[in-house]
Write a protein that holds these residues in place. Structure first.
Motif: not given
Length: 152
Positions: A99-103, A114-120, A129-137
């Motif tokens: 599963a694709a994920w990113l910070d 816009r590319h289908g990632f959702i923040a969690e 730098i402020p970040h948030q974990r996101m994963r591809l829905s």
């Protein structure tokens, strides 16, 4: 404009990839150099965006589906380079069976959405730098988020 995205290996293309990351992260965003070079490049799958043979952007994918170190040189931003890199990175994750994920940097969250990632989770600081974990829905994410306990 046609940007070509190719998979590259760190030992073979470190100079071009490092140049982009040095300009974007270390110079523009003032990320400390020791934080940028985290020792994970040798094991990553790298993506290099090129236009007419000139390297203009990069990203990397780790074995666990973590997309990171995505950077586009300033003159090439807002031209679809980041979108092309992200799409290619998602394909790599699919091939890895991960599963694709990113910070995401907080300011870039709308791009990833816009590319289908959702923040969690909560916003956190990384390299100042402020970040948030996101994963591809995944299919069903919205359905499960919008249903009650009785399934309605």
């Amino acid at each position: 404009m046609t940007v070509h995205i190719q998979r590259r290996r760190w030992p073979d293309d470190a100079k071009a990839i490092a140049h982009i990351r040095r300009v974007v992260f270390i110079q523009e965003q003032e990320v400390p150099e020791e934080m940028e070079w985290d020792g994970l490049d040798d094991e990553a799958i790298h993506l290099l965006a090129e236009f007419d043979g000139v390297a203009v952007g990069c990203a990397r994918v780790l074995a666990d589906g973590h997309i990171g170190r995505m950077a586009v040189l300033e003159p090439w931003r807002q031209r679809g380079v980041g979108s092309a890199l992200l799409k290619a990175a998602q394909s790599v994750c699919e091939e890895l069976g991960q599963a694709a994920w990113l910070d995401a940097q907080v300011q870039a969250i709308p791009f990833y959405e816009r590319h289908g990632f959702i923040a969690e989770g909560e916003v956190f600081m990384d390299a100042g730098i402020p970040h948030q974990r996101m994963r591809l829905s995944r299919p069903g994410d919205m359905l499960s988020a919008n249903t009650t306990n009785d399934g309605t």
